[in-house]
Design a protein around this motif. Structure first.
Motif, PDB file in Angstrom:
ATOM      1  N   VAL A 423       0.857  -1.185   0.000  1.00 43.58           N
ATOM      2  CA  VAL A 423       0.000   0.000   0.000  1.00 43.58           C
ATOM      3  C   VAL A 423       0.891   1.232   0.000  1.00 43.58           C
ATOM      4  CG1 VAL A 423      -1.844   1.236   1.189  1.00 43.58           C
ATOM      5  CG2 VAL A 423      -1.750  -1.259   1.306  1.00 43.58           C
ATOM      6  N   ASP A 424       0.642   2.128  -0.926  1.00 44.31           N
ATOM      7  CA  ASP A 424       1.433   3.353  -1.048  1.00 44.31           C
ATOM      8  C   ASP A 424       0.504   4.545  -0.860  1.00 44.31           C
ATOM      9  OD1 ASP A 424       3.293   5.291  -1.551  1.00 44.31           O
ATOM     10  OD2 ASP A 424       3.469   4.887  -3.701  1.00 44.31           O
ATOM     11  N   THR A 425       0.662   5.262   0.249  1.00 40.81           N
ATOM     12  CA  THR A 425      -0.166   6.430   0.525  1.00 40.81           C
ATOM     13  C   THR A 425       0.521   7.330   1.540  1.00 40.81           C
ATOM     14  OG1 THR A 425      -2.354   7.174   1.239  1.00 40.81           O
ATOM     15  CG2 THR A 425      -1.444   5.245   2.363  1.00 40.81           C
ATOM     16  N   ASP A 426       0.225   8.605   1.462  1.00 42.49           N
ATOM     17  CA  ASP A 426       0.689   9.551   2.483  1.00 42.49           C
ATOM     18  C   ASP A 426      -0.355   9.739   3.585  1.00 42.49           C
ATOM     19  OD1 ASP A 426       3.092  10.010   1.159  1.00 42.49           O
ATOM     20  OD2 ASP A 426       2.230  11.621  -0.071  1.00 42.49           O
ATOM     21  N   ARG A 427      -1.490   9.138   3.431  1.00 39.23           N
ATOM     22  CA  ARG A 427      -2.561   9.254   4.427  1.00 39.23           C
ATOM     23  C   ARG A 427      -2.131   8.578   5.729  1.00 39.23           C
ATOM     24  NH1 ARG A 427      -8.526   9.150   4.437  1.00 39.23           N
ATOM     25  NH2 ARG A 427      -9.253   7.911   6.218  1.00 39.23           N
ATOM     26  N   VAL A 428      -2.214   9.283   6.833  1.00 41.36           N
ATOM     27  CA  VAL A 428      -1.837   8.706   8.133  1.00 41.36           C
ATOM     28  C   VAL A 428      -3.057   8.247   8.926  1.00 41.36           C
ATOM     29  CG1 VAL A 428       0.314  10.017   8.277  1.00 41.36           C
ATOM     30  CG2 VAL A 428      -1.797  11.005   9.222  1.00 41.36           C
ATOM     31  N   GLU A 429      -4.232   8.737   8.554  1.00 41.02           N
ATOM     32  CA  GLU A 429      -5.426   8.276   9.257  1.00 41.02           C
ATOM     33  C   GLU A 429      -5.704   6.821   8.877  1.00 41.02           C
ATOM     34  OE1 GLU A 429     -10.174   9.426   9.696  1.00 41.02           O
ATOM     35  OE2 GLU A 429      -8.776  10.783   8.665  1.00 41.02           O
ATOM     36  N   PRO A 430      -5.958   5.954   9.843  1.00 39.33           N
ATOM     37  CA  PRO A 430      -6.160   4.526   9.536  1.00 39.33           C
ATOM     38  C   PRO A 430      -7.353   4.289   8.614  1.00 39.33           C
ATOM     39  CG  PRO A 430      -5.781   4.842  11.882  1.00 39.33           C
ATOM     40  CD  PRO A 430      -5.986   6.215  11.294  1.00 39.33           C
ATOM     41  N   PHE A 431      -7.223   3.268   7.801  1.00 38.15           N
ATOM     42  CA  PHE A 431      -8.356   2.746   7.048  1.00 38.15           C
ATOM     43  C   PHE A 431      -8.174   1.240   6.929  1.00 38.15           C
ATOM     44  CE2 PHE A 431      -5.245   3.821   3.770  1.00 38.15           C
ATOM     45  CZ  PHE A 431      -5.273   2.727   2.913  1.00 38.15           C
ATOM     46  N   VAL A 448       2.220  -8.871   8.184  1.00 40.18           N
ATOM     47  CA  VAL A 448       2.239  -7.461   7.804  1.00 40.18           C
ATOM     48  C   VAL A 448       3.544  -6.882   8.340  1.00 40.18           C
ATOM     49  CG1 VAL A 448       1.115  -5.223   7.962  1.00 40.18           C
ATOM     50  CG2 VAL A 448      -0.276  -7.310   7.914  1.00 40.18           C
ATOM     51  N   GLY A 449       4.393  -6.409   7.424  1.00 41.67           N
ATOM     52  CA  GLY A 449       5.691  -5.899   7.836  1.00 41.67           C
ATOM     53  C   GLY A 449       6.528  -6.947   8.541  1.00 41.67           C
ATOM     54  N   GLY A 450       6.353  -8.209   8.155  1.00 43.09           N
ATOM     55  CA  GLY A 450       7.111  -9.300   8.760  1.00 43.09           C
ATOM     56  C   GLY A 450       6.510  -9.844  10.038  1.00 43.09           C
ATOM     57  N   GLU A 451       5.490  -9.175  10.587  1.00 38.17           N
ATOM     58  CA  GLU A 451       4.855  -9.614  11.829  1.00 38.17           C
ATOM     59  C   GLU A 451       3.659 -10.503  11.506  1.00 38.17           C
ATOM     60  OE1 GLU A 451       5.868  -8.971  14.953  1.00 38.17           O
ATOM     61  OE2 GLU A 451       7.617  -7.891  14.164  1.00 38.17           O
ATOM     62  N   THR A 452       3.567 -11.643  12.199  1.00 33.94           N
ATOM     63  CA  THR A 452       2.480 -12.576  11.970  1.00 33.94           C
ATOM     64  C   THR A 452       1.159 -12.011  12.480  1.00 33.94           C
ATOM     65  OG1 THR A 452       3.955 -14.477  12.108  1.00 33.94           O
ATOM     66  CG2 THR A 452       1.606 -14.895  12.460  1.00 33.94           C
ATOM     67  N   VAL A 453       0.121 -12.153  11.662  1.00 35.01           N
ATOM     68  CA  VAL A 453      -1.231 -11.742  12.027  1.00 35.01           C
ATOM     69  C   VAL A 453      -2.084 -13.007  12.133  1.00 35.01           C
ATOM     70  CG1 VAL A 453      -3.278 -10.449  11.329  1.00 35.01           C
ATOM     71  CG2 VAL A 453      -0.997  -9.520  10.877  1.00 35.01           C
ATOM     72  N   TRP A 468      -1.463   3.133   6.974  1.00 32.01           N
ATOM     73  CA  TRP A 468      -0.727   2.431   5.920  1.00 32.01           C
ATOM     74  C   TRP A 468       0.377   3.281   5.304  1.00 32.01           C
ATOM     75  CZ3 TRP A 468      -1.290  -2.595   5.762  1.00 32.01           C
ATOM     76  CH2 TRP A 468      -2.484  -3.162   6.224  1.00 32.01           C
ATOM     77  N   SER A 469       0.628   4.447   5.852  1.00 36.33           N
ATOM     78  CA  SER A 469       1.658   5.312   5.280  1.00 36.33           C
ATOM     79  C   SER A 469       3.063   4.757   5.495  1.00 36.33           C
ATOM     80  CB  SER A 469       1.570   6.721   5.874  1.00 36.33           C
ATOM     81  OG  SER A 469       1.849   6.704   7.263  1.00 36.33           O
ATOM     82  N   ASN A 471       4.010   1.909   4.529  1.00 37.41           N
ATOM     83  CA  ASN A 471       4.313   1.070   3.351  1.00 37.41           C
ATOM     84  C   ASN A 471       4.765  -0.338   3.724  1.00 37.41           C
ATOM     85  OD1 ASN A 471       5.535   4.112   2.368  1.00 37.41           O
ATOM     86  ND2 ASN A 471       3.923   3.141   1.147  1.00 37.41           N
ATOM     87  N   GLU A 472       4.160  -0.891   4.761  1.00 35.63           N
ATOM     88  CA  GLU A 472       4.532  -2.254   5.164  1.00 35.63           C
ATOM     89  C   GLU A 472       3.971  -3.278   4.181  1.00 35.63           C
ATOM     90  OE1 GLU A 472       4.829  -2.105   9.960  1.00 35.63           O
ATOM     91  OE2 GLU A 472       2.846  -1.760   9.094  1.00 35.63           O
ATOM     92  N   GLU A 473       4.742  -4.276   3.910  1.00 36.98           N
ATOM     93  CA  GLU A 473       4.362  -5.304   2.946  1.00 36.98           C
ATOM     94  C   GLU A 473       3.452  -6.334   3.605  1.00 36.98           C
ATOM     95  OE1 GLU A 473       7.062  -7.119  -0.354  1.00 36.98           O
ATOM     96  OE2 GLU A 473       7.238  -8.423   1.404  1.00 36.98           O
ATOM     97  N   ILE A 474       2.386  -6.660   2.918  1.00 38.90           N
ATOM     98  CA  ILE A 474       1.456  -7.707   3.365  1.00 38.90           C
ATOM     99  C   ILE A 474       1.743  -8.959   2.547  1.00 38.90           C
ATOM    100  CG2 ILE A 474      -0.968  -8.356   3.597  1.00 38.90           C
ATOM    101  CD1 ILE A 474      -1.573  -5.292   3.371  1.00 38.90           C
ATOM    102  N   VAL A 475       1.912 -10.076   3.212  1.00 39.07           N
ATOM    103  CA  VAL A 475       2.127 -11.349   2.526  1.00 39.07           C
ATOM    104  C   VAL A 475       1.057 -12.332   3.011  1.00 39.07           C
ATOM    105  CG1 VAL A 475       3.683 -13.269   2.059  1.00 39.07           C
ATOM    106  CG2 VAL A 475       4.601 -10.943   2.306  1.00 39.07           C
ATOM    107  N   LEU A 476       0.226 -12.775   2.085  1.00 36.04           N
ATOM    108  CA  LEU A 476      -0.818 -13.756   2.364  1.00 36.04           C
ATOM    109  C   LEU A 476      -0.470 -15.048   1.638  1.00 36.04           C
ATOM    110  CD1 LEU A 476      -3.635 -14.518   3.500  1.00 36.04           C
ATOM    111  CD2 LEU A 476      -4.626 -13.553   1.405  1.00 36.04           C
ATOM    112  N   VAL A 477      -0.362 -16.130   2.391  1.00 38.60           N
ATOM    113  CA  VAL A 477      -0.062 -17.446   1.819  1.00 38.60           C
ATOM    114  C   VAL A 477      -1.291 -18.325   2.004  1.00 38.60           C
ATOM    115  CG1 VAL A 477       1.451 -19.454   1.852  1.00 38.60           C
ATOM    116  CG2 VAL A 477       2.390 -17.172   2.329  1.00 38.60           C
TER     117      VAL A 477
END
Length: 640
Positions: A423-431, A448-453, A468-469, A471-477
């Motif tokens: 996700v690429d955004t300058d928005r700091v308010e959560p969504f 998300v960002g290497g942390e397990t969810v 999401w500002s 820019n953490e990477e989400i990986v879904l397996v």
């Protein structure tokens, strides 16, 4: 605004056409369509040529022009293709210029409400993509005309069966104008439309149809399944309409469900046997219905269904380079030829690949499948965030409360298990990002960002709400292992993630000299087809192999290999024979007349134009440990 109108506004909405752009294999597929049948159709098929009535000519004046545009418009915009945009422009200009003083529009000599329902979808997509300010007042005038004239000239025939599509365009206008008189039109169209959920849950035919009825016409049923969702927009009873729609799906599966999970319709509902057909119009209309269900019901199951269609039946309906299509496809399809098959109602050429097998409705209507899939990969969620409906490689560029947001999805899914989202955004308010977890993915992993969810889906979705500002990477397996689905006579089919896996006996494509259009082909086998599965209790351990994607994603590579293969345990079912130009029904399992043990390379259904999908079984089902997965969709039969 009234409480009822407020309830209508709380639902998920598509992003404006063009804000989702395909990448990777999906863009390759759409480019094949643009270079193939869609991009060439006007020059090779007079029915949508310059003489078409929807361009002001004296030619075809009913549904074929609007059907073609319903796919051409989204394809042109998701690819941003100047050639296709140029093809669409004269159609749009003529339609907008055809409106009479009383609000009616379209070709003279045909006043049927039905083709205008399709034209309305064309115009709303055009307006979404271009901002054309002429469309809203055009629709206002036409809907005033309908409100005045429908009481005296009500919906009938095809229009009565498909009235929900008309209503969707009324809602599109209402969201922009909030004019109360439009609600009276919604109610009027509803009163004149077939009550589909009632028919499908209480009066559904329990075997192949033998006479015509709008209630048993396959594409009508596919369109009618959206009516509950459309009604829910009006009355706010989302839960009730969803229960009825699910009951309709279950009933269709009980009496007409096939090995790939979808109901038959070789023109009319055709029963459960693997040699019954499914019309291409039914496939693309069922996809659009699932896209509507995802907007209104917001259930993961609707994304599961949409993937099942898009990643199996849709690619199978055309040749790998989208030069021709079939009118009907079969789950067990071991020969493509001009020959007698026991369709409910179709000619002997309905199964060949070409320009206009059997009848031209599919020639005009097939174009919407892939581009509308792209435009519905993600939705604006009712909570203000974004919702993933289907996973595919794509880029999303949209806004949330006016803030630019870009989402990039990198994946080879459905051929691979891993989906990477940034996700690429300058928005700091959560969504929120709502990520669909398919019902079959019982051990999905998410970071998300290497942390397990923790993955604990609610109605098929995991919700990530954050700033999401960063820019953490989400990986879904989504781990994929072979699953077995029980069928009639203790037969079985095989799934791998969203893919139905099949045995391909090899394909020898035979071009027909002098055929119309780009070409016409029969296909004959290169090898044996009559195989049975064995050791199905160990199916989850069958090896899965992956290869690089070909230029034509849904094709078989040299040697019959596909991007993903399951090595299944099998044996020749020696007693399973042909009946005319098709296979007999699978023999009763467990089969006793069998050959030596073998390993069978199963490939995706959508990659194989000759295939066996429903297999007899060697060994007893009683030996299988059934986990009783409660998440598995009822429409898919019994999973082991």
């Amino acid at each position: 605004m009234s409480e009822r109108i407020q309830s209508m506004q709380v639902r998920n909405r598509p992003l404006p056409l063009g804000e989702i752009v395909p990448t990777g294999w999906l863009r390759d597929q759409l480019q094949l369509q643009a270079d193939g049948i869609t991009g060439q159709l006007e020059s090779i098929w007079p029915d949508v040529g310059p003489d078409n009535g929807w361009r002001g000519g004296d030619g075809e004046k009913w549904e074929r022009g609007p059907y073609y545009l319903d796919g051409l418009i989204p394809l042109a915009h998701v690819l941003d293709d100047e050639k296709l945009l140029g093809l669409a422009r004269p159609w749009i200009e003529w339609i907008l210029g055809s409106q009479r003083d009383d609000g009616f529009f379209g070709p003279t000599g045909n006043d049927d409400w039905w083709p205008r329902m399709v034209a309305l979808k064309v115009l709303t997509q055009h307006a979404e993509a271009t901002g054309d300010e002429r469309v809203v007042p055009f629709l206002q005038r036409y809907f005033r005309h309908q409100l005045e004239h429908l009481p005296k000239r009500p919906l009938s025939s095809w229009g009565r069966a498909r009235g929900a599509d008309n209503t969707l365009s009324v809602w599109w206008l209402h969201e922009r104008t909030e004019e109360d008189w439009l609600l009276r039109l919604v109610d009027l169209i509803d009163q004149q439309s077939l009550p589909w959920n009632h028919y499908l849950t209480t009066e559904l035919i329990t075997g192949p149809a033998r006479t015509f009825s709008h209630r048993t016409h396959g594409p009508n049923v596919a369109m009618g399944l959206k009516k509950g969702a459309v009604d829910a927009i009006r009355d706010g009873d989302t839960a009730g309409h969803r229960r009825q729609t699910e009951a309709a799906f279950a009933n269709l599966d009980r009496w007409h469900g096939q090995a790939h999970g979808w109901f038959s319709g070789d023109e009319w509902l055709g029963g459960r046997e693997a040699t019954a057909g499914i019309e291409t119009c039914q496939v693309v209309e069922m996809m659009f219905t699932c896209e509507v269900l995802a907007q209104v019901f917001g259930a993961g199951a609707d994304g599961d269904r949409l993937e099942s269609l898009a990643y199996n039946l849709l690619p199978a309906s055309s040749d790998p380079r989208m030069l021709g299509h079939q009118y009907h496809q079969q789950a067990n399809q071991i020969e493509v030829s001009v020959a007698r098959r026991e369709w409910t109602y179709s000619s002997d050429d309905a199964g060949i690949f070409g320009l206009e097998p059997h009848f031209g409705c599919c020639t005009a209507n097939l174009h919407q499948g892939w581009p509308k899939l792209v435009s519905h990969l993600w939705l604006h969620d009712a909570d203000g965030g974004l919702r993933a409906v289907v996973y595919a490689p794509a880029e999303v560029r949209t806004t949330i409360d006016g803030d630019p947001v870009a989402v990039t999805v990198q994946t080879a899914y459905p051929f691979d298990e891993t989906i990477t989202i940034t996700v690429d955004t300058d928005r700091v308010e959560p969504f929120s990002l709502h990520l669909r977890i398919p019902a079959w993915a019982t051990d999905a992993r998410l970071t998300v960002g290497g942390e397990t969810v923790t993955v604990e889906p609610d109605d098929g979705y995991v919700i990530l709400n954050r700033d999401w500002s960063t820019n953490e990477e989400i990986v879904l397996v989504l781990p994929m292992r072979a699953r077995i689905i029980r069928r009639e006579r203790q037969a079985a089919s095989v799934r791998l993630g969203p893919l139905t896996m099949v045995h391909s006996p090899g394909e020898n494509w035979v071009e027909q000299v002098g055929a119309p259009g780009i070409g016409e082909w029969e296909i004959h086998r290169r090898g044996s087809w009559n195989e049975a599965l064995r050791d199905i209790n160990a199916a989850s351990e069958w090896p899965v192999e992956r290869r690089a994607l070909p230029d034509a994603p849904w094709s078989l590579l040299a040697g019959g290999h596909a991007p993903v293969i399951v090595r299944a345990s099998a044996a020749r079912a020696s007693g399973w024979r042909m009946e005319g130009a098709q296979s007999a029904v699978p023999p009763l399992s467990p089969v006793m007349d069998r050959g030596t043990d073998d390993i069978l390379a199963l490939v995706p259904y959508g990659s194989a134009r000759l295939r066996v999908t429903e297999f007899p079984v060697v060994g007893n089902w009683q030996d299988v440990d059934d986990p009783g997965d409660p998440a598995y969709a009822a429409s898919d039969g019994d999973e082991v």
